[in-house]
Design an enzyme around this catalytic site. Structure first.
Site, PDB file in Angstrom:
ATOM      1  N   LYS A   6       4.181  -3.178   4.251  1.00  0.00           N
ATOM      2  CA  LYS A   6       2.908  -2.769   3.642  1.00  0.00           C
ATOM      3  C   LYS A   6       1.751  -3.396   4.404  1.00  0.00           C
ATOM      4  CE  LYS A   6       0.069  -3.459  -0.542  1.00  0.00           C
ATOM      5  NZ  LYS A   6      -0.032  -4.163  -1.836  1.00  0.00           N
ATOM      6  N   ASP A  51      -7.802  -3.843  -0.062  1.00  0.00           N
ATOM      7  CA  ASP A  51      -7.422  -3.191  -1.310  1.00  0.00           C
ATOM      8  C   ASP A  51      -8.536  -3.334  -2.339  1.00  0.00           C
ATOM      9  OD1 ASP A  51      -6.191  -2.045  -3.446  1.00  0.00           O
ATOM     10  OD2 ASP A  51      -4.758  -3.672  -3.778  1.00  0.00           O
ATOM     11  N   LYS A  55     -10.658  -2.764  -8.792  1.00  0.00           N
ATOM     12  CA  LYS A  55     -10.452  -4.189  -9.095  1.00  0.00           C
ATOM     13  C   LYS A  55     -11.787  -4.761  -9.541  1.00  0.00           C
ATOM     14  CE  LYS A  55      -6.769  -5.360  -5.813  1.00  0.00           C
ATOM     15  NZ  LYS A  55      -5.686  -5.696  -6.731  1.00  0.00           N
ATOM     16  N   ASP A 108      -3.821  -8.155   2.086  1.00  0.00           N
ATOM     17  CA  ASP A 108      -2.798  -7.263   1.547  1.00  0.00           C
ATOM     18  C   ASP A 108      -2.005  -6.570   2.669  1.00  0.00           C
ATOM     19  OD1 ASP A 108      -1.538  -6.486  -0.720  1.00  0.00           O
ATOM     20  OD2 ASP A 108      -3.031  -5.026  -1.368  1.00  0.00           O
ATOM     21  N   ASP A 126      -4.407   1.158  -8.086  1.00  0.00           N
ATOM     22  CA  ASP A 126      -4.286  -0.178  -7.503  1.00  0.00           C
ATOM     23  C   ASP A 126      -2.824  -0.496  -7.159  1.00  0.00           C
ATOM     24  OD1 ASP A 126      -5.011  -2.609  -6.537  1.00  0.00           O
ATOM     25  OD2 ASP A 126      -5.524  -3.502  -8.469  1.00  0.00           O
ATOM     26  N   GLU A 147      -1.085   0.804  -4.946  1.00  0.00           N
ATOM     27  CA  GLU A 147      -1.026   1.641  -3.736  1.00  0.00           C
ATOM     28  C   GLU A 147       0.115   1.245  -2.811  1.00  0.00           C
ATOM     29  OE1 GLU A 147      -3.041  -0.890  -4.117  1.00  0.00           O
ATOM     30  OE2 GLU A 147      -2.429  -2.016  -2.348  1.00  0.00           O
ATOM     31  N   ARG A 180       3.234   0.563  -3.370  1.00  0.00           N
ATOM     32  CA  ARG A 180       4.501   1.283  -3.594  1.00  0.00           C
ATOM     33  C   ARG A 180       4.380   2.744  -3.185  1.00  0.00           C
ATOM     34  NH1 ARG A 180       4.132  -0.500  -9.737  1.00  0.00           N
ATOM     35  NH2 ARG A 180       3.138  -2.161  -8.557  1.00  0.00           N
TER      36      ARG A 180
HETATM   37 ZN   LIG Z   1      -3.562  -2.700  -5.098  1.00  0.00          ZN
END
Ligand SMILES: [Zn+2]
Length: 549
Positions: free
Chosen positions: A289, A294, A301, A312, A372, A374, A376
């Protein structure tokens, strides 16, 4: 070049004049051992005047003359006792890191590390082999020496004011030959070079390491040549027909932040003489990932929790670092392929939104609930690709599939800072993938916790409605959700089609999800750790190198 920093070199006491500080890592300042007897008197005298040097985990600058230590600098980094139930290899790693930090603040630019005789060593696996101890000390020191890429670029100095030379005292009573010592340090340097790449990518800000600029960095690292040890392939855009879930996340970004997919392939030579199971051929298939920033997307968020979200991308960064290591060490009997999803989760009029139903690469109808979540979305399609690759192999049972991601806040809530979490599917559990990774990590100060994906996790992502088969998430943050780091692993298996390859299936495939949200480093201003790179290298690379390493 600004891409590589100083690394570590073996050295004997006779060469200490090349350095400007001696750092002793030990568990008792009054018993340094034969090798370091030249410093015993000085430290004993100091101890008589200031016994704080005796306190466990203290770091002490011991004033001395230049005839005792070069430039008159001597540091004692106390590991604390090593044999209590809860002590582990991090005691050495942390002491070395603290020792270097103190040496740097005292003005040292070329410190020499020395391991004292360690009287409290238990007879555990990690401490039986002196190489493990030296590796932990060296890597702790190298973590302290790292200078962020942005600082190197801003100052035009590859070592920007930290250290220019780092030495490691090789114990003379050790009967290792010079060639063997060179090989051991070669391994440590390769580990560090992989970590540097991972820290540069993971730690830099969202503009310096936008998807396109990460791809550029990887291209300069691996070269777009077909005969290098690592072959790189870039997809310049994320095509919805190939990666429907990942493309949805990419939709909200402006041109400058547009997503890319990078594939890396390493193929080691086959060595048919490999006898032990740990040395026979395996194929690692990894998805990383790489969310460069993010914002949470439209399920925004709030409350300041967007700060730090440039980190991230630390899953993809650690996987990229592993390939740098493979390119340098070229271990036999190992094939590794990875796909890195480099995407920004932006807010824009094109952003994907809650309520959308998207058909994944594996053909599963997925309802978006929380944008959020994202990570996965990105990984499900890339994991599906790894599944397809595994099925193309002559022996799919030799494949080990992984997802590596800073996936959930719940991972940090559940186990705290400093631990990667590994979750096996049925076939992986039979092979002991997570358990062996944990054991390997314990040797090199890169600890793992093992979690289990349970029936509740599968129930949680299964939809009861007619429109969709799978729910991507719940509306709450993972840290406010019971089993918030386990159920995403069930989603990944279901949305990628891996649920058809369990122990009960015709073609079982080993799959392990690694959440490194807790181990990648604090999302503030300290450099990333590159975790779980060290544990993965100890598990899959080291056993395939020379036996005596
Ligand atoms: Zn996220």
């Amino acid at each position: 070049s600004l891409t590589r920093m100083c690394s570590i070199e073996p050295c004997s006491l006779l060469q200490q004049s090349n350095y400007d500080c001696i750092i002793i890592v030990g568990d008792n300042p009054l018993h340094l051992g034969q090798n370091l007897s030249a410093f015993s008197k000085t430290i004993q005298h100091y101890c008589a005047k200031n016994c704080s040097i005796m306190s466990p985990k203290s770091t002490t600058f011991v004033p001395c003359s230049e005839s005792v230590a070069p430039a008159g600098r001597l540091v004692f980094a106390h590991t604390g006792p090593l044999n209590r139930d809860f002590d582990d290899s991090r005691s050495l790693y942390d002491a070395a890191q603290r020792g270097i930090e103190l040496a740097i603040s005292a003005g040292s630019r070329s410190p020499l590390l020395c391991r004292a005789w360690l009287g409290s060593l238990p007879s555990d696996q990690w401490s039986m082999d002196l190489n493990n101890l030296d590796r932990c000390i060296a890597l702790g020191a190298l973590q302290a020496v790292y200078c962020p890429l942005e600082v190197r670029e801003a100052t035009g100095n590859r070592n920007a004011a930290l250290v220019g030379r780092l030495g490691y005292l090789v114990n003379q009573e050790d009967d290792a030959t010079a060639a063997l010592v060179a090989q051991r340090f070669n391994f440590i340097r390769a580990l560090e070079s992989g970590r540097q790449l991972a820290r540069d990518i993971g730690g830099s800000d969202p503009e310096r390491m936008s998807p396109g600029r990460i791809a550029d960095r990887l291209a300069s690292e691996f070269g777009v040549v077909s005969n290098g040890p690592v072959v790189m392939e870039i997809e310049e855009s994320i095509k919805p027909e190939k990666y429907p879930l990942m493309a949805a996340v990419d939709r909200g970004s402006v041109e400058r932040h547009r997503g890319k997919v990078v594939h890396l392939t390493y193929e080691g030579e086959l060595n048919s003489r490999a006898d032990a199971a740990d040395r026979s051929h395996v194929t690692l298939l990894l998805a990383g990932k790489g969310v460069t920033f993010d914002s949470g997307g439209l399920s925004l968020k709030t409350g300041g929790s967007m700060v730090g979200m440039h980190r991230d991308k630390c899953g993809a960064a650690a996987v990229a670092g592993l390939f740098s290591l493979l390119a340098q060490l070229r271990p036999p009997n190992l094939t590794a392929r990875c796909s890195l999803g480099l995407v920004r989760n932006s807010i824009g009029s094109g952003s994907y939104s809650p309520d959308e139903v998207i058909v994944s690469r594996a053909g599963r109808r997925v309802r978006v609930v929380n944008t959020d979540a994202e990570g996965r979305m990105i990984l499900a399609d890339l994991l599906c690709l790894q599944r397809e690759r595994a099925l193309e192999l002559a022996e799919p049972s030799r494949a080990r599939l992984f997802t590596v991601a800073t996936l959930t806040g719940h991972a940090v809530l559940a186990y705290g800072q400093g631990y990667s979490i590994a979750m096996d599917n049925g076939p992986a559990r039979r092979l002991g993938v997570a358990a062996k990774l944990q054991a390997a990590g314990d040797l090199i100060a890169d600890p793992f916790e093992i979690s289990t994906v349970r029936r509740e996790d599968w129930d949680f992502v299964r939809s009861s409605g007619p429109y969709e088969e799978l729910l991507q998430c719940n509306p709450q943050p993972s840290a406010a959700t019971p089993r918030g780091h386990q159920f995403p692993a069930a989603f990944l298996a279901a949305a990628s089609g891996l649920d058809k390859h369990g122990t009960d299936s015709k073609i079982p495939l080993s799959y392990t999800h690694i959440d490194n949200a807790g181990s990648a480093g604090r999302m503030k201003s300290t450099p990333p750790t590159a975790s779980p790179l060290l544990a993965v290298a100890m598990r899959y690379v080291l056993p395939r190198l020379s036996r005596c390493l």
